[in-house]
Design a protein around this motif. Structure first.
Motif, PDB file in Angstrom:
ATOM      1  N   ASP A 200       0.834  -1.212   0.000  1.00  0.00           N
ATOM      2  CA  ASP A 200       0.000   0.000   0.000  1.00  0.00           C
ATOM      3  C   ASP A 200       0.865   1.257   0.000  1.00  0.00           C
ATOM      4  O   ASP A 200       0.425   2.317  -0.454  1.00  0.00           O
ATOM      5  N   LEU A 201       2.079   1.157   0.495  1.00  0.00           N
ATOM      6  CA  LEU A 201       2.972   2.312   0.523  1.00  0.00           C
ATOM      7  C   LEU A 201       3.316   2.784  -0.887  1.00  0.00           C
ATOM      8  O   LEU A 201       3.597   3.961  -1.094  1.00  0.00           O
ATOM      9  N   ARG A 202       3.287   1.886  -1.868  1.00  0.00           N
ATOM     10  CA  ARG A 202       3.541   2.301  -3.257  1.00  0.00           C
ATOM     11  C   ARG A 202       2.447   3.244  -3.734  1.00  0.00           C
ATOM     12  O   ARG A 202       2.717   4.204  -4.447  1.00  0.00           O
ATOM     13  N   HIS A 203       1.210   2.981  -3.340  1.00  0.00           N
ATOM     14  CA  HIS A 203       0.105   3.872  -3.705  1.00  0.00           C
ATOM     15  C   HIS A 203       0.287   5.237  -3.046  1.00  0.00           C
ATOM     16  O   HIS A 203       0.139   6.275  -3.694  1.00  0.00           O
ATOM     17  N   THR A 204       0.610   5.217  -1.760  1.00  0.00           N
ATOM     18  CA  THR A 204       0.825   6.471  -1.036  1.00  0.00           C
ATOM     19  C   THR A 204       1.976   7.250  -1.641  1.00  0.00           C
ATOM     20  O   THR A 204       1.860   8.456  -1.892  1.00  0.00           O
ATOM     21  N   ALA A 205       3.093   6.569  -1.888  1.00  0.00           N
ATOM     22  CA  ALA A 205       4.268   7.252  -2.435  1.00  0.00           C
ATOM     23  C   ALA A 205       3.988   7.800  -3.830  1.00  0.00           C
ATOM     24  O   ALA A 205       4.350   8.944  -4.134  1.00  0.00           O
ATOM     25  N   ALA A 206       3.353   7.006  -4.688  1.00  0.00           N
ATOM     26  CA  ALA A 206       3.066   7.471  -6.053  1.00  0.00           C
ATOM     27  C   ALA A 206       2.151   8.692  -6.023  1.00  0.00           C
ATOM     28  O   ALA A 206       2.373   9.661  -6.760  1.00  0.00           O
ATOM     29  N   THR A 207       1.144   8.665  -5.164  1.00  0.00           N
ATOM     30  CA  THR A 207       0.231   9.803  -5.065  1.00  0.00           C
ATOM     31  C   THR A 207       0.957  11.034  -4.541  1.00  0.00           C
ATOM     32  O   THR A 207       0.836  12.133  -5.099  1.00  0.00           O
ATOM     33  N   ARG A 208       1.740  10.873  -3.495  1.00  0.00           N
ATOM     34  CA  ARG A 208       2.431  12.025  -2.910  1.00  0.00           C
ATOM     35  C   ARG A 208       3.507  12.573  -3.838  1.00  0.00           C
ATOM     36  O   ARG A 208       3.683  13.782  -3.926  1.00  0.00           O
ATOM     37  N   PHE A 209       4.232  11.694  -4.530  1.00  0.00           N
ATOM     38  CA  PHE A 209       5.214  12.184  -5.497  1.00  0.00           C
ATOM     39  C   PHE A 209       4.520  12.913  -6.645  1.00  0.00           C
ATOM     40  O   PHE A 209       5.027  13.898  -7.158  1.00  0.00           O
ATOM     41  N   THR A 210       3.353  12.429  -7.062  1.00  0.00           N
ATOM     42  CA  THR A 210       2.597  13.119  -8.107  1.00  0.00           C
ATOM     43  C   THR A 210       2.308  14.550  -7.684  1.00  0.00           C
ATOM     44  O   THR A 210       2.459  15.494  -8.463  1.00  0.00           O
ATOM     45  N   LEU A 211       1.913  14.716  -6.421  1.00  0.00           N
ATOM     46  CA  LEU A 211       1.609  16.052  -5.913  1.00  0.00           C
ATOM     47  C   LEU A 211       2.871  16.897  -5.786  1.00  0.00           C
ATOM     48  O   LEU A 211       2.882  18.066  -6.158  1.00  0.00           O
ATOM     49  N   GLU A 212       3.938  16.304  -5.260  1.00  0.00           N
ATOM     50  CA  GLU A 212       5.192  17.051  -5.093  1.00  0.00           C
ATOM     51  C   GLU A 212       5.767  17.462  -6.442  1.00  0.00           C
ATOM     52  O   GLU A 212       6.328  18.549  -6.585  1.00  0.00           O
ATOM     53  N   LEU A 213       5.618  16.597  -7.444  1.00  0.00           N
ATOM     54  CA  LEU A 213       6.182  16.857  -8.768  1.00  0.00           C
ATOM     55  C   LEU A 213       5.188  17.558  -9.688  1.00  0.00           C
ATOM     56  O   LEU A 213       5.433  17.665 -10.892  1.00  0.00           O
ATOM     57  N   ASN A 214       4.069  18.009  -9.133  1.00  0.00           N
ATOM     58  CA  ASN A 214       3.035  18.707  -9.908  1.00  0.00           C
ATOM     59  C   ASN A 214       2.599  17.916 -11.137  1.00  0.00           C
ATOM     60  O   ASN A 214       2.433  18.463 -12.227  1.00  0.00           O
ATOM     61  N   GLY A 215       2.433  16.611 -10.950  1.00  0.00           N
ATOM     62  CA  GLY A 215       1.907  15.769 -12.019  1.00  0.00           C
ATOM     63  C   GLY A 215       2.895  15.402 -13.107  1.00  0.00           C
ATOM     64  O   GLY A 215       2.481  14.968 -14.179  1.00  0.00           O
ATOM     65  N   ASN A 216       4.193  15.528 -12.869  1.00  0.00           N
ATOM     66  CA  ASN A 216       5.201  15.197 -13.877  1.00  0.00           C
ATOM     67  C   ASN A 216       5.318  13.670 -13.980  1.00  0.00           C
ATOM     68  O   ASN A 216       6.169  13.054 -13.352  1.00  0.00           O
ATOM     69  N   LEU A 217       4.432  13.065 -14.774  1.00  0.00           N
ATOM     70  CA  LEU A 217       4.367  11.608 -14.867  1.00  0.00           C
ATOM     71  C   LEU A 217       5.607  10.956 -15.467  1.00  0.00           C
ATOM     72  O   LEU A 217       5.989   9.867 -15.043  1.00  0.00           O
ATOM     73  N   PRO A 218       6.285  11.558 -16.455  1.00  0.00           N
ATOM     74  CA  PRO A 218       7.517  10.920 -16.943  1.00  0.00           C
ATOM     75  C   PRO A 218       8.566  10.761 -15.827  1.00  0.00           C
ATOM     76  O   PRO A 218       9.220   9.727 -15.740  1.00  0.00           O
ATOM     77  N   VAL A 219       8.691  11.757 -14.977  1.00  0.00           N
ATOM     78  CA  VAL A 219       9.644  11.660 -13.867  1.00  0.00           C
ATOM     79  C   VAL A 219       9.162  10.615 -12.865  1.00  0.00           C
ATOM     80  O   VAL A 219       9.936   9.782 -12.383  1.00  0.00           O
ATOM     81  N   LEU A 220       7.886  10.618 -12.549  1.00  0.00           N
ATOM     82  CA  LEU A 220       7.329   9.656 -11.600  1.00  0.00           C
ATOM     83  C   LEU A 220       7.504   8.229 -12.091  1.00  0.00           C
ATOM     84  O   LEU A 220       7.792   7.321 -11.317  1.00  0.00           O
ATOM     85  N   LYS A 221       7.352   8.015 -13.399  1.00  0.00           N
ATOM     86  CA  LYS A 221       7.517   6.675 -13.976  1.00  0.00           C
ATOM     87  C   LYS A 221       8.937   6.155 -13.768  1.00  0.00           C
ATOM     88  O   LYS A 221       9.138   4.968 -13.488  1.00  0.00           O
ATOM     89  N   VAL A 222       9.918   7.036 -13.845  1.00  0.00           N
ATOM     90  CA  VAL A 222      11.308   6.631 -13.582  1.00  0.00           C
ATOM     91  C   VAL A 222      11.479   6.287 -12.105  1.00  0.00           C
ATOM     92  O   VAL A 222      12.147   5.313 -11.760  1.00  0.00           O
TER      93      VAL A 222
END
Length: 193
Positions: free
Chosen positions: A84-106
């Motif tokens: 479940d931490l992957r969901h939390t981390a992905a969501t929080r990184f999305t917010l921190e990175l302002n939705g920069n999905l290419p960076v989040l995918k890496v």
């Protein structure tokens, strides 16, 4: 579990702040390490230079699961799994990175955006915060937000220098510390919260 079970000290490129996963679920890849992760690794390394072949986290998957279950029990949290931490981390990184999905995918290691999108759970409150320009707080962000200031070049590339003992962010539970050992499949950590 990939980095916990397989990562070795020689897999860390201190100068580039990367961890090389040789046998990840989706294939070999380089994982970018944020300043907080670098500091935690420096704390674990201590003053001695470890053998490149030595594992970073000398722990079994069963020991990690048992430590997780004890931490959840102590916190009074039910029906929460490590994954479940992957969901939390992905969501929080999305917010921190302002939705920069290419960076989040890496960061997450997902091969496709459809896989990645299953892990992102942005709420109306998150969108409202963005629309009104309210800053991201430590409570809303990935662990280590207040450690996100750039490291000095000396710390960033100094695999041989002895790092100062930094403190962990308040939203990080210190499961691994220097001196942690596994006995009979149970992770024993001195001074564990």
């Amino acid at each position: 579990s990939e980095p916990l079970l397989h990562a070795r000290w020689g897999d860390i490129d201190w100068a580039r702040c990367l961890l090389k996963l040789r046998d990840a679920k989706a294939g070999a890849r380089d994982v970018p390490l944020n300043p907080g992760a670098i500091r935690v690794l420096q704390m674990l390394r201590g003053e001695e230079i470890p053998d490149d072949a030595g594992v970073i986290f000398p722990v079994t998957y069963e020991a990690v699961k048992a430590a997780w279950q004890r931490a959840c029990a102590r916190a009074g949290v039910k029906n929460v799994h490590i994954h479940d931490l992957r969901h939390t981390a992905a969501t929080r990184f999305t917010l921190e990175l302002n939705g920069n999905l290419p960076v989040l995918k890496v960061i997450t290691g997902h091969k496709t955006y459809s896989q990645l999108n299953r892990y992102i759970n942005v709420k109306a409150d998150d969108v409202s915060r963005l629309l009104h320009g309210r800053p991201l707080t430590e409570a809303d962000a990935p662990a280590g937000l207040h450690l996100s200031a750039p490291l000095s070049p000396k710390v960033e590339t100094a695999a041989t220098s002895s790092p100062a003992e930094p403190s962990l962010p308040t939203n990080v539970i210190p499961l691994f510390r220097k001196g942690a050992i596994v006995k009979s499949g149970v992770l024993e950590v001195p001074n564990m919260i």
